[in-house]
Design a protein around this motif. Structure first.
Motif, PDB file in Angstrom:
ATOM      1  N   PRO A 143       0.635  -1.135  -0.035  1.00 56.68           N
ATOM      2  CA  PRO A 143      -0.043   0.252  -0.099  1.00 56.68           C
ATOM      3  C   PRO A 143       0.834   1.373   0.169  1.00 56.68           C
ATOM      4  N   ARG A 144       1.878   1.432   0.700  1.00 57.19           N
ATOM      5  CA  ARG A 144       2.830   2.578   0.777  1.00 57.19           C
ATOM      6  C   ARG A 144       2.963   3.049  -0.382  1.00 57.19           C
ATOM      7  N   TRP A 145       3.545   1.959  -1.437  1.00 61.61           N
ATOM      8  CA  TRP A 145       4.194   2.301  -2.698  1.00 61.61           C
ATOM      9  C   TRP A 145       3.158   2.430  -3.685  1.00 61.61           C
ATOM     10  N   HIS A 149       2.191   5.350  -6.777  1.00 58.94           N
ATOM     11  CA  HIS A 149       2.521   5.085  -7.942  1.00 58.94           C
ATOM     12  C   HIS A 149       2.108   6.151  -9.094  1.00 58.94           C
ATOM     13  N   ASP A 150       3.117   6.616  -9.830  1.00 60.08           N
ATOM     14  CA  ASP A 150       2.922   7.507 -11.014  1.00 60.08           C
ATOM     15  C   ASP A 150       2.005   8.757 -10.356  1.00 60.08           C
ATOM     16  N   ILE A 151       2.341   9.087  -9.194  1.00 61.20           N
ATOM     17  CA  ILE A 151       1.562  10.405  -8.322  1.00 61.20           C
ATOM     18  C   ILE A 151       2.377  11.549  -8.984  1.00 61.20           C
ATOM     19  N   ASP A 152       3.301  11.404  -9.735  1.00 61.97           N
ATOM     20  CA  ASP A 152       3.682  12.659 -10.429  1.00 61.97           C
ATOM     21  C   ASP A 152       3.278  12.856 -11.769  1.00 61.97           C
ATOM     22  N   LYS A 153       2.201  12.037 -12.190  1.00 64.54           N
ATOM     23  CA  LYS A 153       1.508  12.163 -13.516  1.00 64.54           C
ATOM     24  C   LYS A 153       0.141  12.003 -13.263  1.00 64.54           C
ATOM     25  N   PRO A 154      -0.632  13.098 -13.114  1.00 64.44           N
ATOM     26  CA  PRO A 154      -2.089  13.100 -13.045  1.00 64.44           C
ATOM     27  C   PRO A 154      -2.990  12.074 -13.842  1.00 64.44           C
ATOM     28  N   GLU A 155      -2.438  12.352 -15.100  1.00 65.61           N
ATOM     29  CA  GLU A 155      -3.119  11.405 -16.045  1.00 65.61           C
ATOM     30  C   GLU A 155      -2.919   9.975 -16.012  1.00 65.61           C
ATOM     31  N   ARG A 156      -1.951   9.594 -15.220  1.00 70.17           N
ATOM     32  CA  ARG A 156      -1.419   8.308 -15.276  1.00 70.17           C
ATOM     33  C   ARG A 156      -1.352   7.919 -13.729  1.00 70.17           C
ATOM     34  N   TYR A 157      -1.810   8.571 -12.755  1.00 69.55           N
ATOM     35  CA  TYR A 157      -1.711   8.084 -11.589  1.00 69.55           C
ATOM     36  C   TYR A 157      -2.469   6.800 -10.970  1.00 69.55           C
ATOM     37  N   GLN A 219      -8.725  15.078   0.174  1.00 68.98           N
ATOM     38  CA  GLN A 219      -7.458  14.724   0.483  1.00 68.98           C
ATOM     39  C   GLN A 219      -6.719  15.809   0.904  1.00 68.98           C
ATOM     40  N   MET A 220      -6.880  17.063   0.896  1.00 65.15           N
ATOM     41  CA  MET A 220      -6.066  18.108   1.614  1.00 65.15           C
ATOM     42  C   MET A 220      -6.011  17.822   3.059  1.00 65.15           C
ATOM     43  N   LEU A 221      -7.262  17.769   3.722  1.00 68.63           N
ATOM     44  CA  LEU A 221      -7.278  17.511   5.090  1.00 68.63           C
ATOM     45  C   LEU A 221      -6.676  16.233   5.508  1.00 68.63           C
ATOM     46  N   ARG A 222      -6.731  15.120   4.636  1.00 69.48           N
ATOM     47  CA  ARG A 222      -6.313  13.698   4.989  1.00 69.48           C
ATOM     48  C   ARG A 222      -4.597  14.036   4.894  1.00 69.48           C
ATOM     49  N   LEU A 223      -4.107  14.929   4.068  1.00 68.97           N
ATOM     50  CA  LEU A 223      -2.663  15.101   4.084  1.00 68.97           C
ATOM     51  C   LEU A 223      -2.100  15.760   5.668  1.00 68.97           C
ATOM     52  N   GLN A 224      -2.896  16.398   6.528  1.00 62.75           N
ATOM     53  CA  GLN A 224      -2.675  17.185   7.512  1.00 62.75           C
ATOM     54  C   GLN A 224      -2.841  16.350   8.958  1.00 62.75           C
ATOM     55  N   LEU A 225      -3.599  15.349   8.921  1.00 63.19           N
ATOM     56  CA  LEU A 225      -4.253  14.598  10.054  1.00 63.19           C
ATOM     57  C   LEU A 225      -3.388  13.313  10.321  1.00 63.19           C
ATOM     58  N   LYS A 226      -2.752  13.219  11.645  1.00 61.53           N
ATOM     59  CA  LYS A 226      -1.812  12.183  11.808  1.00 61.53           C
ATOM     60  C   LYS A 226      -2.617  10.796  11.405  1.00 61.53           C
ATOM     61  N   THR A 227      -2.004  10.023  10.737  1.00 60.40           N
ATOM     62  CA  THR A 227      -2.353   8.687  10.235  1.00 60.40           C
ATOM     63  C   THR A 227      -1.494   7.528  10.240  1.00 60.40           C
ATOM     64  N   GLY A 229      -0.492   3.837   7.623  1.00 60.69           N
ATOM     65  CA  GLY A 229      -0.924   3.332   6.312  1.00 60.69           C
ATOM     66  C   GLY A 229      -0.512   3.812   5.358  1.00 60.69           C
ATOM     67  N   SER A 230      -1.375   3.591   4.293  1.00 61.20           N
ATOM     68  CA  SER A 230      -0.867   4.544   2.810  1.00 61.20           C
ATOM     69  C   SER A 230      -0.965   5.914   3.030  1.00 61.20           C
ATOM     70  N   ALA A 231      -1.940   6.507   3.554  1.00 59.33           N
ATOM     71  CA  ALA A 231      -1.812   7.898   3.909  1.00 59.33           C
ATOM     72  C   ALA A 231      -0.717   8.581   4.564  1.00 59.33           C
ATOM     73  N   ALA A 232      -0.106   7.853   5.261  1.00 56.89           N
ATOM     74  CA  ALA A 232       1.074   8.355   5.909  1.00 56.89           C
ATOM     75  C   ALA A 232       2.270   8.266   5.055  1.00 56.89           C
ATOM     76  N   SER A 233       2.076   7.251   3.936  1.00 52.11           N
ATOM     77  CA  SER A 233       3.259   7.427   2.970  1.00 52.11           C
ATOM     78  C   SER A 233       3.181   8.562   2.003  1.00 52.11           C
ATOM     79  N   VAL A 234       1.963   8.945   1.578  1.00 55.70           N
ATOM     80  CA  VAL A 234       1.534  10.125   0.923  1.00 55.70           C
ATOM     81  C   VAL A 234       1.913  11.402   1.566  1.00 55.70           C
TER      82      VAL A 234
END
Length: 325
Positions: A143-145, A149-157, A219-227, A229-234
């Motif tokens: 999950p963490r990877w 995967h391809d998060i730098d490419k919105p069209e290919r994420y 997603q923006m709130l998800r990036l700020q709250l401690k967590t 799993g996969s969210a922590a990786s992002v």
């Protein structure tokens, strides 16, 4: 208010405290920011492209039964020439009058679920690309990877491809059983709940759906709250490359998608969850504009005293919710 309260609670904590319980009133007030320009148009374009793919589904008798179910191995083609694997269950007796596409959490699945109270139904359990029965290097099964995967490419994420896997699962079901048109439901938990919300926003072949502790909400709130799993990786990547992550995730927010869902929805959202923030789960429910029902879980992604009781109650609600499918 919610974010400030959460951050204050966690200031002195070295790790997330699963025992913390959010207040339902606060959770029901979570809203998402406006979607990016062209959001709906882009997603409709992606779906139109995906449905040009012929799923070429196949079922192979697995050679064993479980309870009232006959078990089959499932395969079909998705976008990008990804072969999706999974399982299908057919009843030992009676007519098949409705079908369900049932997705999984980020841990994948080792077998189908046999406990659903759905009579006269065909159940399809596809594994998302890269996960369990759908390996597709270089997409990682971890999950963490996988989530990066391809998060730098919105069209290919990778999440776009996982949504397309859901659309093609519906196509596969209708190819195998065209008489189920107008009688298809969807169920998704955690990862499958968030991906399901993104898929259902533009899917007109599913009549009803249930999402349990759905991920990828706000997603923006998800990036700020401690967590965990996969969210922590992002979050780790976000600290290094904030603009890169924001640029992609604005297109893959399950709460943004939920605003476009019109079919009847049943959501099970948790008041406490160390893996999928409750604020994100409720953001998805709050954003729904069509008929909706809420089942409030005491917790998600962890054990708690009344868990078995609540799970049984939830199954009864799902039996009722899908009774007219």
């Amino acid at each position: 208010m919610l974010l400030a309260g959460v951050m204050e609670i966690e200031k002195s904590a070295k790790r997330i405290r699963p025992r913390h319980r959010y207040e339902l009133e606060d959770l029901l007030s979570v809203r998402v920011p406006p979607e990016p320009a062209g959001y709906a148009e882009k997603w409709r374009e992606w779906r139109e492209e995906a449905l040009e793919v012929s799923p070429l589904p196949s079922l192979k008798d697995a050679g064993y039964d479980r309870g009232d179910w006959r078990v089959f191995d499932l395969r079909y083609q998705s976008t990008d020439k990804v072969e999706i694997g999974g399982w299908a269950l057919l009843p030992k007796s009676g007519r098949v009058e409705r079908g369900f596409v049932i997705s999984h959490g980020y841990g994948g699945r080792l077998a189908p679920d046999y406990h659903f109270p759905f009579k006269n139904a065909a159940l399809m359990f596809p594994c998302a690309r890269g996960i369990s029965r759908s390996p597709h290097p270089p997409i990682s099964h971890e999950p963490r990877w996988h989530v990066r995967h391809d998060i730098d490419k919105p069209e290919r994420y990778v999440l776009r491809g996982c949504v397309e896997d859901v659309w093609l699962a519906v196509s596969a079901m209708l190819r195998l059983a065209p008489y189920l048109e107008g009688h298809i439901g969807y169920l998704g938990t955690s990862f499958g709940g968030g991906v399901g919300a993104m898929a259902l926003a533009w899917e007109d072949r599913v009549q009803k759906a249930h999402l349990k502790v759905p991920s990828f909400g706000h997603q923006m709130l998800r990036l700020q709250l401690k967590t965990m799993g996969s969210a922590a990786s992002v979050q780790t990547l976000y600290k290094k490359e904030p603009r890169l992550v924001e640029n992609t995730l604005q297109w893959f927010d399950a709460a943004q998608s939920a605003k476009h869902i019109k079919i009847p929805m049943h959501l099970a959202c948790a008041l406490a969850d160390p893996v999928v923030t409750p604020a994100g789960q409720f953001a998805i429910f709050n954003a729904l504009s069509g008929p909706k029902e809420l089942f409030t879980l005491e917790a998600g992604h962890m054990e708690y005293p009344d868990q078995e009781k609540q799970e049984k109650q939830l199954l009864r609600e799902l039996s009722s919710f899908f009774s007219d499918l």
